[in-house]
Design a protein around this motif. Sequence first.
Motif, PDB file in Angstrom:
ATOM      1  N   ALA A 132       0.833  -1.213   0.000  1.00  0.00           N
ATOM      2  CA  ALA A 132       0.000   0.000   0.000  1.00  0.00           C
ATOM      3  C   ALA A 132       0.863   1.258   0.000  1.00  0.00           C
ATOM      4  N   VAL A 133       1.930   1.246   0.793  1.00  0.00           N
ATOM      5  CA  VAL A 133       2.796   2.433   0.888  1.00  0.00           C
ATOM      6  C   VAL A 133       3.494   2.695  -0.441  1.00  0.00           C
ATOM      7  N   VAL A 134       4.046   1.641  -1.048  1.00  0.00           N
ATOM      8  CA  VAL A 134       4.729   1.814  -2.342  1.00  0.00           C
ATOM      9  C   VAL A 134       3.753   2.341  -3.389  1.00  0.00           C
ATOM     10  N   THR A 135       2.567   1.748  -3.432  1.00  0.00           N
ATOM     11  CA  THR A 135       1.554   2.195  -4.391  1.00  0.00           C
ATOM     12  C   THR A 135       1.165   3.649  -4.150  1.00  0.00           C
ATOM     13  N   ALA A 136       0.988   4.011  -2.879  1.00  0.00           N
ATOM     14  CA  ALA A 136       0.580   5.377  -2.537  1.00  0.00           C
ATOM     15  C   ALA A 136       1.667   6.391  -2.901  1.00  0.00           C
ATOM     16  N   ILE A 137       2.932   6.039  -2.653  1.00  0.00           N
ATOM     17  CA  ILE A 137       4.033   6.954  -2.964  1.00  0.00           C
ATOM     18  C   ILE A 137       4.108   7.223  -4.461  1.00  0.00           C
ATOM     19  N   ILE A 138       4.046   6.150  -5.246  1.00  0.00           N
ATOM     20  CA  ILE A 138       4.116   6.310  -6.707  1.00  0.00           C
ATOM     21  C   ILE A 138       2.912   7.095  -7.217  1.00  0.00           C
ATOM     22  N   ALA A 139       1.729   6.776  -6.673  1.00  0.00           N
ATOM     23  CA  ALA A 139       0.518   7.494  -7.088  1.00  0.00           C
ATOM     24  C   ALA A 139       0.624   8.973  -6.734  1.00  0.00           C
ATOM     25  N   ALA A 140       1.178   9.278  -5.551  1.00  0.00           N
ATOM     26  CA  ALA A 140       1.307  10.667  -5.118  1.00  0.00           C
ATOM     27  C   ALA A 140       2.263  11.443  -6.022  1.00  0.00           C
ATOM     28  N   ILE A 141       3.368  10.791  -6.402  1.00  0.00           N
ATOM     29  CA  ILE A 141       4.358  11.448  -7.271  1.00  0.00           C
ATOM     30  C   ILE A 141       3.728  11.831  -8.609  1.00  0.00           C
ATOM     31  N   PHE A 142       3.048  10.895  -9.211  1.00  0.00           N
ATOM     32  CA  PHE A 142       2.448  11.175 -10.522  1.00  0.00           C
ATOM     33  C   PHE A 142       1.221  12.077 -10.401  1.00  0.00           C
ATOM     34  N   ALA A 143       0.579  12.061  -9.240  1.00  0.00           N
ATOM     35  CA  ALA A 143      -0.552  12.972  -9.020  1.00  0.00           C
ATOM     36  C   ALA A 143      -0.055  14.417  -9.005  1.00  0.00           C
ATOM     37  N   VAL A 144       1.111  14.623  -8.382  1.00  0.00           N
ATOM     38  CA  VAL A 144       1.704  15.968  -8.349  1.00  0.00           C
ATOM     39  C   VAL A 144       2.020  16.435  -9.768  1.00  0.00           C
ATOM     40  N   PHE A 145       2.630  15.543 -10.562  1.00  0.00           N
ATOM     41  CA  PHE A 145       2.939  15.899 -11.952  1.00  0.00           C
ATOM     42  C   PHE A 145       1.656  16.190 -12.737  1.00  0.00           C
ATOM     43  N   GLY A 146       0.658  15.333 -12.526  1.00  0.00           N
ATOM     44  CA  GLY A 146      -0.596  15.488 -13.252  1.00  0.00           C
ATOM     45  C   GLY A 146      -1.316  16.778 -12.899  1.00  0.00           C
ATOM     46  N   LEU A 147      -1.400  17.070 -11.594  1.00  0.00           N
ATOM     47  CA  LEU A 147      -2.067  18.288 -11.147  1.00  0.00           C
ATOM     48  C   LEU A 147      -1.305  19.531 -11.590  1.00  0.00           C
ATOM     49  N   SER A 148       0.022  19.428 -11.623  1.00  0.00           N
ATOM     50  CA  SER A 148       0.836  20.548 -12.106  1.00  0.00           C
ATOM     51  C   SER A 148       0.530  20.815 -13.575  1.00  0.00           C
ATOM     52  N   VAL A 159      -0.185  11.455 -18.090  1.00  0.00           N
ATOM     53  CA  VAL A 159       0.677  11.327 -16.902  1.00  0.00           C
ATOM     54  C   VAL A 159       0.095  10.298 -15.938  1.00  0.00           C
ATOM     55  N   PHE A 160      -1.225  10.363 -15.725  1.00  0.00           N
ATOM     56  CA  PHE A 160      -1.879   9.427 -14.814  1.00  0.00           C
ATOM     57  C   PHE A 160      -1.837   7.996 -15.373  1.00  0.00           C
ATOM     58  N   VAL A 161      -2.014   7.881 -16.676  1.00  0.00           N
ATOM     59  CA  VAL A 161      -1.942   6.558 -17.315  1.00  0.00           C
ATOM     60  C   VAL A 161      -0.534   5.998 -17.184  1.00  0.00           C
ATOM     61  N   PHE A 162       0.455   6.845 -17.458  1.00  0.00           N
ATOM     62  CA  PHE A 162       1.856   6.417 -17.351  1.00  0.00           C
ATOM     63  C   PHE A 162       2.185   6.040 -15.906  1.00  0.00           C
ATOM     64  N   GLY A 163       1.646   6.814 -14.959  1.00  0.00           N
ATOM     65  CA  GLY A 163       1.874   6.519 -13.538  1.00  0.00           C
ATOM     66  C   GLY A 163       1.301   5.169 -13.145  1.00  0.00           C
ATOM     67  N   SER A 164       0.115   4.867 -13.660  1.00  0.00           N
ATOM     68  CA  SER A 164      -0.497   3.565 -13.367  1.00  0.00           C
ATOM     69  C   SER A 164       0.331   2.425 -13.939  1.00  0.00           C
ATOM     70  N   LEU A 165       0.886   2.664 -15.137  1.00  0.00           N
ATOM     71  CA  LEU A 165       1.731   1.653 -15.769  1.00  0.00           C
ATOM     72  C   LEU A 165       3.001   1.422 -14.953  1.00  0.00           C
ATOM     73  N   ILE A 166       3.643   2.510 -14.541  1.00  0.00           N
ATOM     74  CA  ILE A 166       4.864   2.403 -13.728  1.00  0.00           C
ATOM     75  C   ILE A 166       4.567   1.692 -12.411  1.00  0.00           C
ATOM     76  N   ASN A 167       3.441   2.032 -11.813  1.00  0.00           N
ATOM     77  CA  ASN A 167       3.030   1.396 -10.553  1.00  0.00           C
ATOM     78  C   ASN A 167       2.893  -0.109 -10.734  1.00  0.00           C
ATOM     79  N   SER A 168       2.228  -0.508 -11.808  1.00  0.00           N
ATOM     80  CA  SER A 168       2.023  -1.935 -12.084  1.00  0.00           C
ATOM     81  C   SER A 168       3.350  -2.652 -12.305  1.00  0.00           C
ATOM     82  N   LEU A 169       4.265  -2.005 -13.030  1.00  0.00           N
ATOM     83  CA  LEU A 169       5.568  -2.618 -13.320  1.00  0.00           C
ATOM     84  C   LEU A 169       6.392  -2.796 -12.047  1.00  0.00           C
TER      85      LEU A 169
END
Length: 243
Positions: free
Chosen positions: A180-196, A207-217
């Motif tokens: 959960a922590v790893v998933t949340a950290i990666i999601a938060a990072i890409f959320a910041v990029f996406g919101l920016s 950005v969100f799609v790419f973040g989901s892909l990176i998270n899965s990998l």
Amino acid sequence: MILDIYKDALEYSAKDWKKLVILGVICLFSFLLLPVFLITGYNYRVIDTAVHGVINGRDPLPEFDDLIDMFVDGVKVVIVQVAYLIVPALIFLIFAFSAGFLGGIMATALLIIGGFITFILGIVACLMQQMALCHMAYNDGSLSKAFAIGEIKEVIDEIGWFRCIATYLGLIIITVVIAAVVTAIIAAIFAVFGLSGFALGINATGVFVFGSLINSLIITFIVGPYLSIFNSRSIGLLYSMQI
């Protein structure tokens, strides 16, 4: 002692990241079913190393060699896992089937009771299953030893049922928290990029799609293999406490 097991297993699982990636690649093709036995076979090797080792030892991660032997071990592991889960599954089916003849509150109550009993039996069955794999590994891979219920119960008695269950539940909690922590950290990072991107008027959907892909990998190639090794090592070390 339980904390020492967790500490050892957490450090042990991160000893060789290349092997984590290799295990992750095998996991990627697990939809073909046959690779599943290689995964379970490798985790069995981790257990085998642990039951013959000591806490805070210098055991290396197993090699990916003798793939046929690893595959055979994986098949044996799956047989043991399925066999030990049959009883809880049957108990739940009996309650569910019985509830089908009732109605309303009685059916709901029966399902709740059946679910609770199944949950308790499931925990015991999973613990017995893990100790069975350890017992099989300690006895040179003898499949019959995985079903030597009396011997396995003696092992758990010697370690202590409370300690075994506490360790097993702790593994579940640690596994869920790390994932959960790893998933949340990666999601938060890409959320910041996406919101920016949105703030700058840029379409950041990619950005969100790419973040989901990176998270899965990352989960597939690193976190998943890491946690599977962590759990196998921990259970093996727990078994070794009675030797």
